[in-house]
Structure formats: structure tokens, C-alpha cells
Design a protein around this motif. Structure first.
Motif, PDB file in Angstrom:
ATOM      1  N   VAL A 189      62.425  36.829  25.955  1.00 30.97           N
ATOM      2  CA  VAL A 189      61.832  37.066  24.897  1.00 30.97           C
ATOM      3  C   VAL A 189      61.000  38.464  24.788  1.00 30.97           C
ATOM      4  O   VAL A 189      60.551  38.989  23.756  1.00 30.97           O
ATOM      5  N   TYR A 190      60.899  39.039  25.961  1.00 35.86           N
ATOM      6  CA  TYR A 190      60.053  40.108  25.935  1.00 35.86           C
ATOM      7  C   TYR A 190      60.589  41.127  27.134  1.00 35.86           C
ATOM      8  O   TYR A 190      60.642  40.578  28.137  1.00 35.86           O
ATOM      9  N   GLU A 224      58.887  44.368  33.408  1.00 37.60           N
ATOM     10  CA  GLU A 224      58.888  42.999  33.391  1.00 37.60           C
ATOM     11  C   GLU A 224      59.585  42.542  32.352  1.00 37.60           C
ATOM     12  O   GLU A 224      59.967  43.088  31.237  1.00 37.60           O
ATOM     13  N   GLU A 243      60.409  38.874  30.313  1.00 40.37           N
ATOM     14  CA  GLU A 243      59.485  37.608  30.017  1.00 40.37           C
ATOM     15  C   GLU A 243      60.571  36.586  29.263  1.00 40.37           C
ATOM     16  O   GLU A 243      60.998  37.002  28.361  1.00 40.37           O
ATOM     17  N   SER A 244      60.367  35.506  30.046  1.00 40.19           N
ATOM     18  CA  SER A 244      61.342  34.379  29.385  1.00 40.19           C
ATOM     19  C   SER A 244      60.512  33.319  29.056  1.00 40.19           C
ATOM     20  O   SER A 244      59.445  33.188  29.241  1.00 40.19           O
ATOM     21  N   THR A 245      61.093  32.248  28.491  1.00 38.55           N
ATOM     22  CA  THR A 245      60.467  30.982  27.894  1.00 38.55           C
ATOM     23  C   THR A 245      59.283  30.470  28.963  1.00 38.55           C
ATOM     24  O   THR A 245      58.365  30.221  28.693  1.00 38.55           O
ATOM     25  N   LYS A 246      60.034  30.214  30.116  1.00 31.24           N
ATOM     26  CA  LYS A 246      59.087  29.767  31.167  1.00 31.24           C
ATOM     27  C   LYS A 246      58.528  30.436  32.151  1.00 31.24           C
ATOM     28  O   LYS A 246      57.473  30.109  32.927  1.00 31.24           O
ATOM     29  N   ARG A 286      53.872  40.594  21.937  1.00 32.64           N
ATOM     30  CA  ARG A 286      54.974  39.953  22.779  1.00 32.64           C
ATOM     31  C   ARG A 286      54.500  39.296  23.941  1.00 32.64           C
ATOM     32  O   ARG A 286      55.679  38.598  24.104  1.00 32.64           O
ATOM     33  N   ARG A 287      53.744  39.785  24.567  1.00 32.90           N
ATOM     34  CA  ARG A 287      53.588  39.335  25.823  1.00 32.90           C
ATOM     35  C   ARG A 287      52.934  38.086  25.736  1.00 32.90           C
ATOM     36  O   ARG A 287      51.946  37.536  24.878  1.00 32.90           O
ATOM     37  N   VAL A 288      53.371  36.996  26.723  1.00 29.68           N
ATOM     38  CA  VAL A 288      53.089  35.536  26.603  1.00 29.68           C
ATOM     39  C   VAL A 288      51.912  35.239  27.640  1.00 29.68           C
ATOM     40  O   VAL A 288      51.791  35.313  28.714  1.00 29.68           O
ATOM     41  N   ARG A 308      49.923  32.772  29.766  1.00 30.40           N
ATOM     42  CA  ARG A 308      50.540  31.785  30.520  1.00 30.40           C
ATOM     43  C   ARG A 308      49.178  30.718  31.186  1.00 30.40           C
ATOM     44  O   ARG A 308      48.234  31.578  31.095  1.00 30.40           O
ATOM     45  N   ALA A 321      53.601  29.661  25.754  1.00 31.69           N
ATOM     46  CA  ALA A 321      54.982  30.083  25.837  1.00 31.69           C
ATOM     47  C   ALA A 321      55.353  30.833  24.381  1.00 31.69           C
ATOM     48  O   ALA A 321      54.428  30.685  23.462  1.00 31.69           O
ATOM     49  N   PRO A 322      56.543  31.485  24.469  1.00 33.65           N
ATOM     50  CA  PRO A 322      56.812  32.064  23.269  1.00 33.65           C
ATOM     51  C   PRO A 322      57.371  30.779  22.237  1.00 33.65           C
ATOM     52  O   PRO A 322      58.108  29.971  22.496  1.00 33.65           O
TER      53      PRO A 322
END
Lengths: 125, 372
Positions: free
Chosen positions: A40-41, A59, A61-64, B300-302, B304, B324-325
Motif C-alpha cells: 500500500v505504500y 520501506e 508497507e503492506s496490509t499486515k 500513507r504510512r500506517v 501499527r 492498517a490501511p
């Protein structure tokens, strides 16, 4: 997805093209993209930055999860893939093509990289 | 220790699922794109294997009174075939697990615990049944659990059963026959969508999965893994044990004090944790603890779990519990406990994402609510 024969690979799951006019393209493998899940990023190194093989340069970034991006070779970043910044899903859908990450003007000869067959064996393929 | 396999394990392998260790179970994380699975549940339907959930049956003349004693809810007041979200707390008021209790009969209840806590809940109920004319039975191996969730789930399930689905209201259950197999149908879920959970014999699980797949394909139903289940519940603002809930928090700390029923009339109002929970309720009213809030990021950074929430000066004012996204919102979302002073929707705070303070806005939960 099989690993294209014309690329070389790092054990950290990056691929590198053959050098053309001193410049090679870097991406992550289908194996890595699949392990990440939907990306996603992407955070990519700045154009003009000099990076050293094995260094953390960004980096993914994915869902998990979030994973560090390493560079498989040393050199100067000359271009980043704006398309993949805008649409990170390209890393999943076209990891070896439209999902490339950055281009590098190489310093020296990359070392310790694997052939497609060696990388396939490395990933248990 | 080897992982436990569900009755649907071979089906998941044949579908090419990416599997993950979840509380000792080998469970499907995703079959393809977790975003597509998420969107299928929001717009069409998704099929889940939730057989890791822990079913415990409590039966006997005093089953209701026993659960009133053991849990914080007023379980004996449930009408037959009704279900309720509740919790089991320690004597100090700390949350041991959050549960759904179904009244499956006049003298029978089914308690569904999280996989990670199922053994603990079983042990606690087995200890707490003492003195009551009731029996606690471990039914974890008696059931496979299949969920069909999403706006098209009534049509899909309706094509396989004569059961009165329109009459089966949210948080109710009904013994039924689905595709010729017995199932306890429950209109419950953890996705923020309409949907059903089917408690079935493990031997029937594959046949029912295949029947639901065949009936659902025309609607766009796809198999869905635990990854999208997590983003679905997060968008719906639903807590997950181990993230928003844990033993050091009371239901009041978690903003879920409503599940604690001090008005129970059974056992003279006594239940495990009552004294501590009364104090927790008073304290929560007098000095608000950290508050569970939603955060939305314009970036856009998630954020956590376990990342710090900071104010404009960089002072830590809270902690992320889940992030989460969000496929539905198209931006990162998170739940966090933050100091009450920063908990008002609209408050601007930041999350320390690996050293960078990413601005986020406090929003009311849930992030997503389906149109009814």
C-alpha cells in the motif's frame, strides 16, 4: 511466478537488471511481493543519493506489515518509479516489470548475487 | 508443537491460500489479494473458515445462573436463540476474554471464545461452575465454524436452506438444515456487514463450504482469510483481544462498560469481579482513563500496534492498539488509547512511525457503518 533468467537476485529478495550505460534497475521479486501481501505504500531512496549494497534504502508497507527495502548493489540513485509510488499495487501485479523501484548508476561490480536458478533454490522453489 | 488443522485444511491448500499460525492453528491468512477479499465482503460476500474459535457448552438447570456468576453479562435473561456480546473478567476486573454467548436451549448455552483464550476460558468456566447444577463441556472439536458475510449473504445462504432467514434477526441463532446438513445458524459476525456464522459438524464442513461456494459464485462470493477479517473488524471499530482488550484493562477502561450488568438479579447480584468492576466504573466516571479512539491519517504510512501517539510537543499521550490501511476509506486508520484531553473527535495528534511524527486526526468510532 517464475524468476526471469535475465535478472540477478539478492538473498533479501531484490532483483537487478543487467547494466546498460552504467545503469541497472532494481525491484523486489514475486516471492517477496507475495509474502508481503497487498503493498500500500513504498518509500524509495531520493534521486542523487549514493547507497551501498546491503544498506536499508526505503520501506514497503503492506496490509499486515512493513518491510525494509535493501539495495542489492552500490551506486547513485538516478531515477525512482513514480508509477509505483502512485500505485503501489504494481509491486504485486508486475513485480518484475511495471513494479520496478529505482535505477542505480553502479559503482563497481555487484557481488554475491544469485542467478535465477540459484534464487529459486534459495526460496525453496 | 505442530499446528492444529481445521476440517477445511485441504480446501485451503487446494485454493492456494497463504497460511499463518494463529493461536496454534494453521489458518488461511489470504487466498489472493486481501484488499479484494475485504472489498468482496463490503460489496458482495465472503466465505471464512473460523474453526479456530473455541466453543464451550454450558448446560443444566442452573446453566444461566452459572454464567451470570462467571461472566459480566446478564446471561440468564437471554431468550432462547438470542445471542449477546459479553466478557469474562478476573476477580480484579481485568478482561480475560470477550465472548459471544448463544442461548441454544432452555437449559443450554454456547460460549464462543477467542482461539487464543479458549483454554483459559474453559479452565475458568470449569472452576466457576462449582456449586451450580450445570455442566461445562469442551466443544472445540465438536464444531467447524464457517462464516458467510456481506450484503449478498442472505441470498446465498437462502438458496441452500428452508430456514426463515428474514426472521433470523441480528444476534439470534437457529438450528437449521443447510444443503442437507445440520447447522446452528447464527446471524453474527465480525465484519461490520450482515452475515451468518454456521456451527457445523467437522465432517460436514467441506460439503457446506463447497455448497456455499457454488451458490455464492454467481454473486461474487470469494474465500476470505484472517487478514481481511482484521481490516473489516477494524473499520467497524470492533475490539480484538490482545490489541484493544487485555488483562490489565477492565471493560470500563475499554469503553465497553455497558457489557457489565450490575443489575443482574440472579445470585443476589454477585458475580466474579463485581467489587473491582464497581470501583472501575466509579473511577472511569470521576477521572476518565485513556480513551479508545479512532485515528485517520492523511498520509500513507500506517500506524501499527504499539506505536506511540504524541502531541504537538512530541509528548507521548497514547498508544496504538491496531492499525492498517483501510481499503474502504483508502487511507491508514488505527485504534489507540489516548489521554482523555486528546480524545475529542477532531483533535490533531501524531503517531511516531519509526521516528517520524505522522499527523493523524482523532475520529469517532466506527470508521465504517453499513447502510441498513
Amino acid at each position: 511466478m517464475s524468476n526471469p533468467q535475465h535478472l540477478t537476485y539478492s538473498k533479501e529478495h531484490e532483483w537487478l537488471t543487467a547494466v546498460e550505460d552504467g545503469v541497472a534497475t532494481v525491484g523486489i521479486t514475486a516471492f517477496a511481493a507475495d509474502a508481503l501481501g497487498d503493498v500500500v505504500y513504498v518509500d524509495l531512496p531520493e534521486v542523487g543519493r549514493t547507497i551501498a549494497a546491503g544498506e536499508t534504502v526505503g520501506e514497503l508497507e503492506s496490509t499486515k506489515s512493513v518491510s525494509d527495502l535493501y539495495t542489492p548493489a552500490s551506486g547513485e540513485v538516478v531515477e525512482v518509479n513514480q508509477a509505483v509510488i502512485d500505485d503501489p499495487a504494481l509491486v504485486n501485479s508486475e513485480p518484475f516489470e511495471g513494479g520496478w523501484l529505482f535505477k542505480l548508476r553502479l559503482e563497481g561490480t555487484p557481488e554475491g548475487l544469485l542467478s535465477a536458478d540459484e534464487y529459486t533454490a534459495h526460496t525453496g522453489g | 508443537m505442530s499446528l492444529r488443522l481445521t476440517a477445511l485444511d485441504a480446501v485451503h491448500r487446494a485454493l492456494g491460500a497463504t497460511m499463518t499460525d494463529f493461536a496454534g492453528w494453521d489458518m488461511p491468512l489470504r487466498y489472493g489479494s486481501e484488499r479484494e477479499e475485504h472489498n468482496a465482503v463490503r460489496t458482495k460476500a465472503g466465505l471464512f473458515d473460523l474453526s479456530h474459535m473455541g466453543e464451550i457448552t454450558v448446560s443444566g438447570p442452573q446453566a444461566g445462573e452459572m454464567l451470570d456468576h462467571a461472566l459480566v453479562g446478564f446471561v440468564s435473561a437471554l431468550a432462547e436463540h438470542k445471542a449477546r456480546y459479553t466478557m469474562i473478567c478476573a476477580a480484579d476486573g481485568g478482561i480475560l476474554d470477550d465472548l459471544i454467548v448463544y442461548r441454544t436451549g432452555d437449559d443450554e448455552f454456547m460460549v464462543v471464545a477467542n482461539a487464543s483464550n479458549a483454554q483459559l476460558v474453559l479452565d475458568e468456566l470449569t472452576a466457576r461452575v462449582e456449586g451450580f447444577d450445570a455442566v461445562v463441556r469442551d466443544d472445540r472439536d465438536a464444531y467447524a465454524l464457517i462464516a458467510v458475510q456481506g450484503p449478498d449473504s442472505p441470498a446465498i445462504l437462502g438458496s441452500l436452506t428452508d430456514a426463515d432467514l428474514p426472521g433470523l434477526k441480528y444476534y439470534t441463532c437457529l438450528p437449521a438444515t443447510v444443503a442437507g446438513r445440520p447447522a446452528l445458524l447464527a446471524r453474527t459476525g465480525y465484519t461490520g456487514e450482515d452475515g451468518f456464522e454456521l456451527f457445523v459438524a467437522p465432517a460436514d464442513a467441506v460439503a457446506l463450504w463447497q455448497a456455499l461456494t457454488e451458490a455464492g459464485t454467481a454473486y461474487g462470493l470469494i474465500p476470505c482469510g484472517l487478514s481481511c477479517r482484521d481490516t473489516l473488524r477494524l473499520e467497524a471499530g470492533m475490539p480484538l483481544y490482545g490489541h484493544e482488550l487485555n488483562t490489565s484493562l477492565t471493560p470500563f477502561d475499554a469503553g465497553l462498560g455497558r457489557v457489565v450488568r450490575f443489575d443482574k438479579t440472579t445470585n443476589e447480584g454477585a458475580f466474579v469481579g463485581r467489587a473491582a468492576l464497581e470501583k472501575a466504573a466509579e473511577q472511569a466516571a470521576a477521572t476518565p482513563p485513556r480513551v479508545l479512539v479512532g485515528l485517520v491519517s492523511p498520509g500513507r504510512r500506517v500506524p501499527r500496534a504499539e506505536m506511540n501517539v504524541v502531541d504537538a510537543e512530541g509528548t507521548v499521550i497514547g498508544s496504538i492498539t491496531s492499525g492498517a490501511p483501510s481499503p474502504t476509506l483508502g487511507k491508514p486508520i488505527a485504534m489507540a488509547y489516548v489521554d482523555a484531553a486528546h480524545a475529542t473527535p477532531g483533535a490533531q495528534v501524531a503517531v511516531d512511525v519509526r521516528g517520524t511524527h505522522e499527523p493523524v486526526e482523532v475520529v469517532a468510532l466506527p470508521f465504517y457503518k453499513r447502510a441498513r
